[in-house]
Design a protein around this motif. Structure first.
Motif, PDB file in Angstrom:
ATOM      1  N   ARG A 137       9.875  16.656  -9.958  1.00 58.61           N
ATOM      2  CA  ARG A 137      11.330  16.652  -9.797  1.00 58.61           C
ATOM      3  C   ARG A 137      11.707  16.253  -8.368  1.00 58.61           C
ATOM      4  O   ARG A 137      11.143  16.761  -7.403  1.00 58.61           O
ATOM      5  CB  ARG A 137      11.907  18.020 -10.136  1.00 58.61           C
ATOM      6  N   GLY A 138      12.663  15.326  -8.263  1.00 59.48           N
ATOM      7  CA  GLY A 138      13.106  14.835  -6.968  1.00 59.48           C
ATOM      8  C   GLY A 138      12.222  13.746  -6.386  1.00 59.48           C
ATOM      9  O   GLY A 138      12.527  13.206  -5.315  1.00 59.48           O
ATOM     10  N   LEU A 139      11.146  13.401  -7.080  1.00 61.33           N
ATOM     11  CA  LEU A 139      10.209  12.389  -6.597  1.00 61.33           C
ATOM     12  C   LEU A 139      10.326  11.106  -7.427  1.00 61.33           C
ATOM     13  O   LEU A 139      10.946  11.086  -8.491  1.00 61.33           O
ATOM     14  CB  LEU A 139       8.776  12.925  -6.653  1.00 61.33           C
ATOM     15  N   TRP A 140       9.710  10.038  -6.919  1.00 58.26           N
ATOM     16  CA  TRP A 140       9.740   8.738  -7.592  1.00 58.26           C
ATOM     17  C   TRP A 140       8.324   8.322  -7.956  1.00 58.26           C
ATOM     18  O   TRP A 140       7.414   8.428  -7.129  1.00 58.26           O
ATOM     19  CB  TRP A 140      10.401   7.691  -6.689  1.00 58.26           C
ATOM     20  N   ILE A 141       8.164   7.858  -9.184  1.00 54.45           N
ATOM     21  CA  ILE A 141       6.844   7.553  -9.739  1.00 54.45           C
ATOM     22  C   ILE A 141       6.763   6.056 -10.001  1.00 54.45           C
ATOM     23  O   ILE A 141       7.642   5.476 -10.646  1.00 54.45           O
ATOM     24  CB  ILE A 141       6.617   8.328 -11.052  1.00 54.45           C
ATOM     25  N   LEU A 142       5.701   5.411  -9.530  1.00 59.59           N
ATOM     26  CA  LEU A 142       5.540   3.973  -9.715  1.00 59.59           C
ATOM     27  C   LEU A 142       4.060   3.630  -9.834  1.00 59.59           C
ATOM     28  O   LEU A 142       3.197   4.475  -9.555  1.00 59.59           O
ATOM     29  CB  LEU A 142       6.164   3.209  -8.553  1.00 59.59           C
ATOM     30  N   PRO A 143       3.755   2.416 -10.266  1.00 53.26           N
ATOM     31  CA  PRO A 143       2.341   2.031 -10.355  1.00 53.26           C
ATOM     32  C   PRO A 143       1.683   2.034  -8.981  1.00 53.26           C
ATOM     33  O   PRO A 143       2.338   1.838  -7.948  1.00 53.26           O
ATOM     34  CB  PRO A 143       2.399   0.603 -10.925  1.00 53.26           C
ATOM     35  N   GLY A 144       0.374   2.247  -8.957  1.00 49.58           N
ATOM     36  CA  GLY A 144      -0.372   2.148  -7.713  1.00 49.58           C
ATOM     37  C   GLY A 144      -0.229   0.768  -7.100  1.00 49.58           C
ATOM     38  O   GLY A 144      -0.063  -0.237  -7.806  1.00 49.58           O
ATOM     39  N   LEU A 145      -0.302   0.706  -5.772  1.00 47.71           N
ATOM     40  CA  LEU A 145      -0.128  -0.547  -5.040  1.00 47.71           C
ATOM     41  C   LEU A 145      -1.423  -1.359  -5.049  1.00 47.71           C
ATOM     42  O   LEU A 145      -2.516  -0.821  -5.259  1.00 47.71           O
ATOM     43  CB  LEU A 145       0.311  -0.256  -3.613  1.00 47.71           C
ATOM     44  N   ILE A 146      -1.292  -2.662  -4.796  1.00 48.74           N
ATOM     45  CA  ILE A 146      -2.427  -3.591  -4.851  1.00 48.74           C
ATOM     46  C   ILE A 146      -2.468  -4.409  -3.570  1.00 48.74           C
ATOM     47  O   ILE A 146      -1.454  -4.959  -3.146  1.00 48.74           O
ATOM     48  CB  ILE A 146      -2.311  -4.520  -6.077  1.00 48.74           C
ATOM     49  N   ASP A 147      -3.647  -4.496  -2.952  1.00 51.43           N
ATOM     50  CA  ASP A 147      -3.875  -5.375  -1.803  1.00 51.43           C
ATOM     51  C   ASP A 147      -4.822  -6.484  -2.254  1.00 51.43           C
ATOM     52  O   ASP A 147      -5.974  -6.228  -2.598  1.00 51.43           O
ATOM     53  CB  ASP A 147      -4.476  -4.591  -0.630  1.00 51.43           C
ATOM     54  N   LEU A 148      -4.329  -7.719  -2.220  1.00 53.46           N
ATOM     55  CA  LEU A 148      -5.075  -8.846  -2.761  1.00 53.46           C
ATOM     56  C   LEU A 148      -5.949  -9.562  -1.742  1.00 53.46           C
ATOM     57  O   LEU A 148      -6.639 -10.525  -2.097  1.00 53.46           O
ATOM     58  CB  LEU A 148      -4.104  -9.867  -3.383  1.00 53.46           C
ATOM     59  N   HIS A 149      -5.915  -9.123  -0.481  1.00 55.18           N
ATOM     60  CA  HIS A 149      -6.726  -9.844   0.516  1.00 55.18           C
ATOM     61  C   HIS A 149      -7.219  -8.877   1.578  1.00 55.18           C
ATOM     62  O   HIS A 149      -6.554  -8.619   2.574  1.00 55.18           O
ATOM     63  CB  HIS A 149      -5.907 -10.966   1.160  1.00 55.18           C
ATOM     64  N   ILE A 150      -8.409  -8.343   1.348  1.00 55.70           N
ATOM     65  CA  ILE A 150      -9.055  -7.503   2.353  1.00 55.70           C
ATOM     66  C   ILE A 150     -10.496  -7.961   2.538  1.00 55.70           C
ATOM     67  O   ILE A 150     -11.034  -8.750   1.739  1.00 55.70           O
ATOM     68  CB  ILE A 150      -9.046  -6.005   1.967  1.00 55.70           C
TER      69      ILE A 150
ATOM     70  N   PRO B 193       1.747   2.977 -22.036  1.00 57.86           N
ATOM     71  CA  PRO B 193       0.585   3.425 -22.809  1.00 57.86           C
ATOM     72  C   PRO B 193      -0.518   2.372 -22.857  1.00 57.86           C
ATOM     73  O   PRO B 193      -0.254   1.177 -23.027  1.00 57.86           O
ATOM     74  CB  PRO B 193       1.172   3.687 -24.199  1.00 57.86           C
ATOM     75  N   GLY B 194      -1.744   2.843 -22.681  1.00 56.89           N
ATOM     76  CA  GLY B 194      -2.903   1.972 -22.740  1.00 56.89           C
ATOM     77  C   GLY B 194      -3.366   1.462 -21.400  1.00 56.89           C
ATOM     78  O   GLY B 194      -4.521   1.020 -21.258  1.00 56.89           O
ATOM     79  N   LYS B 195      -2.499   1.489 -20.394  1.00 55.52           N
ATOM     80  CA  LYS B 195      -2.892   0.997 -19.067  1.00 55.52           C
ATOM     81  C   LYS B 195      -3.763   2.039 -18.341  1.00 55.52           C
ATOM     82  O   LYS B 195      -3.751   3.222 -18.662  1.00 55.52           O
ATOM     83  CB  LYS B 195      -1.645   0.700 -18.219  1.00 55.52           C
ATOM     84  N   ILE B 196      -4.487   1.544 -17.351  1.00 53.95           N
ATOM     85  CA  ILE B 196      -5.271   2.433 -16.500  1.00 53.95           C
ATOM     86  C   ILE B 196      -4.326   3.325 -15.704  1.00 53.95           C
ATOM     87  O   ILE B 196      -3.277   2.879 -15.227  1.00 53.95           O
ATOM     88  CB  ILE B 196      -6.165   1.613 -15.555  1.00 53.95           C
ATOM     89  N   ALA B 197      -4.693   4.580 -15.550  1.00 51.75           N
ATOM     90  CA  ALA B 197      -3.834   5.557 -14.882  1.00 51.75           C
ATOM     91  C   ALA B 197      -4.003   5.458 -13.370  1.00 51.75           C
ATOM     92  O   ALA B 197      -4.698   6.262 -12.737  1.00 51.75           O
ATOM     93  CB  ALA B 197      -4.149   6.962 -15.381  1.00 51.75           C
ATOM     94  N   ASP B 198      -3.372   4.430 -12.777  1.00 53.39           N
ATOM     95  CA  ASP B 198      -3.273   4.277 -11.331  1.00 53.39           C
ATOM     96  C   ASP B 198      -1.798   4.445 -10.975  1.00 53.39           C
ATOM     97  O   ASP B 198      -0.969   3.570 -11.289  1.00 53.39           O
ATOM     98  CB  ASP B 198      -3.753   2.890 -10.889  1.00 53.39           C
ATOM     99  N   ILE B 199      -1.460   5.542 -10.327  1.00 51.27           N
ATOM    100  CA  ILE B 199      -0.052   5.923 -10.158  1.00 51.27           C
ATOM    101  C   ILE B 199       0.182   6.439  -8.738  1.00 51.27           C
ATOM    102  O   ILE B 199      -0.654   7.154  -8.168  1.00 51.27           O
ATOM    103  CB  ILE B 199       0.331   7.014 -11.179  1.00 51.27           C
ATOM    104  N   LEU B 200       1.331   6.069  -8.185  1.00 56.24           N
ATOM    105  CA  LEU B 200       1.765   6.537  -6.880  1.00 56.24           C
ATOM    106  C   LEU B 200       3.068   7.318  -7.038  1.00 56.24           C
ATOM    107  O   LEU B 200       3.987   6.858  -7.719  1.00 56.24           O
ATOM    108  CB  LEU B 200       1.981   5.344  -5.944  1.00 56.24           C
ATOM    109  N   VAL B 201       3.148   8.480  -6.409  1.00 58.21           N
ATOM    110  CA  VAL B 201       4.368   9.295  -6.414  1.00 58.21           C
ATOM    111  C   VAL B 201       4.837   9.437  -4.973  1.00 58.21           C
ATOM    112  O   VAL B 201       4.081   9.890  -4.104  1.00 58.21           O
ATOM    113  CB  VAL B 201       4.116  10.684  -7.038  1.00 58.21           C
ATOM    114  N   VAL B 202       6.089   9.029  -4.718  1.00 58.93           N
ATOM    115  CA  VAL B 202       6.641   9.076  -3.357  1.00 58.93           C
ATOM    116  C   VAL B 202       7.893   9.936  -3.325  1.00 58.93           C
ATOM    117  O   VAL B 202       8.465  10.277  -4.363  1.00 58.93           O
ATOM    118  CB  VAL B 202       6.937   7.659  -2.828  1.00 58.93           C
TER     119      VAL B 202
END
Length: 465
Positions: free
Chosen positions: A112-125, A426-435
């Motif tokens: 509650r009071g937080l924001w849920i979004l997919p995990g972030l991706i870095d394409l060049h490391i 549904p069905g996606k890998i559970a990679d999640i960020l909560v901010v």
């Protein structure tokens, strides 16, 4: 295949090949299954998509995130008072309050009071990057690089970056970090790796002097590192695929036919290709079908229209060059102002031109991903470098929503993992960020990490503040 004659058989083969190619473009089949008529039900969670036995997740614990506002990455409006149900490494359900949840949940996280979004991706490391204030005191080695890479993996996942593409590594360091994360030995993002950078003799990645410092690299030995001629480039690709690379990384300068041969060989094996390039070499690679262009270096006026025409994705890594312009990397002895002492970087870099090219690509509809490419001083530049990269994309004219998509759903598609990552459904890998606050209001809110779920496991718990 049956046919009414030789011509009929050939025509059917061509039609079937065209249909499969079309399917590949929209991600219906994975590239390495181009010869198959049916998709394999269960595969590895990487770009190679190797067949694996069915996975039974029914006995895995159920975790519920409840009450937060969901940005599921699919482009719709935020969903208040959302419920997300995870079991094992997969998402079972995601939606508004009232979404059916199992009665036997092992844990419920109050969002509650937080924001849920997919995990972030870095394409060049580069997991094997240097670090430390006294680099010259210690000689480098694969073991040293692996230790540094392990530290970087921890930095990434604790910042909410749950997937990363390594685009050039010492030895097999990135592969072993990928393995260690998969096996739960260390905390880190999901790793896709590109093996060794493929370069022509004396090209970028095979010069005897290091970029910017002009110092001669130690321990080159007498064996050539570069490859020359189309068949050597094809063999180099095959060697990287044999080493379990998820991606192929190539560089300029190179002959047009060398670039085309490498790209064709990789695609024939179902593996995508990234290129570090500039000038005419970039145009040649795009025309040959390269999958991602890394860096906005010395782009021609034809580059963006060609990217749009050929479906090339763009990973600008703007911050890497701003770092170089604004102070360099002092601990590595690299002065600020530009590229120095490097044969494959004989041109001026300009930050405003880079931003202009990103804006041009964005307006043209070219897919743009987030990549950092920080080669030195990661102990204090990362993860700040990632969030600064988001700011640069915003400075280039992209909206907060578009930047967030680049970091999640668009990034997943560029990574060739759009069917498994980048959205919460549904069905996606559970990679999640909560901010703690809405990242659509300000991208800085992504820094306020409360929870990180990687591969279904809660790896960061900062909780309410």
């Amino acid at each position: 295949m049956r046919g009414s004659g030789k011509r009929g058989a050939v025509r059917k083969q061509l039609l079937r090949g065209a249909a499969i190619s079309a399917a590949l473009l929209v991600g219906v089949l994975t590239p390495h299954l181009a010869h198959a008529q049916r998709a394999i039900p269960e595969t590895t969670d990487d770009v190679r998509r190797l067949p694996i036995p069915p996975v039974d997740r029914s006995h895995e614990p159920v975790i519920i995130l409840a009450g937060g506002t969901l940005l599921d990455g699919r482009g719709g409006a935020p969903i208040p008072n959302a419920v997300i149900v995870l079991q094992g490494d997969r998402i079972l359900a995601a939606g508004p309050a009232g979404t059916s949840v199992p009665a036997n949940a092992a844990r419920t996280i109050d969002a509650r009071g937080l924001w849920i979004l997919p995990g972030l991706i870095d394409l060049h490391i580069h997991f094997t990057q240097q670090r430390g204030t006294d680099m010259g005191r210690y000689s480098d080695s694969p073991a040293a690089a692996a230790i540094r890479g392990t530290v970087l993996a921890e930095q990434m996942v604790t910042a909410g970056i749950t997937a990363a593409r390594d685009v050039g590594t010492m030895d097999d360091v990135a592969l072993r970090i990928k393995e260690a994360v998969d096996r739960g030995m260390i905390r880190g993002p999901r790793v896709l790796w590109s093996g060794k950078l493929i370069a022509s003799t004396g090209g970028h990645g095979d010069e005897v002097t290091s970029t910017a410092t002009g110092r001669e690299k130690p321990n080159l030995g007498g064996d050539p590192h570069g490859v020359d001629g189309p068949w050597e480039w094809r063999k180099a690709v095959r060697e990287q695929v044999r080493r379990l690379s998820d991606w192929i990384k190539i560089s300029a300068p190179a002959a047009r036919e060398e670039l085309a041969a490498a790209i064709d060989e990789a695609h024939s094996l179902g593996v995508p290709v990234a290129i570090d390039s500039y000038g005419k070499y970039t145009d040649w690679a795009i025309e040959a079908g390269v999958d991602t262009l890394e860096h906005p270096l010395l782009l021609s006026d034809q580059a963006v229209p060609l990217m749009k025409k050929h479906g090339t994705a763009f990973v600008p890594t703007i911050g890497a060059f701003d770092n170089l312009l604004e102070g360099g990397y002092p601990t590595a002895g690299i002065p600020g102002g530009g590229f120095y002492y490097t044969h494959s970087r004989r041109f001026v870099i300009n930050q405003q031109d880079h931003l202009k090219r990103v804006n041009e690509a964005w307006r043209a509809g070219v897919p743009i991903g987030v990549g950092t490419d920080i080669p030195f001083e990661n102990e204090w530049r990362y993860p700040d470098a990632y969030f600064r990269e988001l700011d640069y994309l915003h400075q280039a004219g992209m909206t907060n929503a578009d930047v967030l998509a680049s970091a999640t759903s668009t990034g997943a598609r560029i990574l060739r993992m759009g069917d498994k990552l980048g959205t919460i459904e549904p069905g996606k890998i559970a990679d999640i960020l909560v901010v703690g606050a809405n990242p659509l209001d300000s991208l800085k809110n992504l820094r306020d990490v409360r929870y990180v779920v990687a591969d279904g496991k809660v790896v960061v718990e900062n909780g309410p503040r």
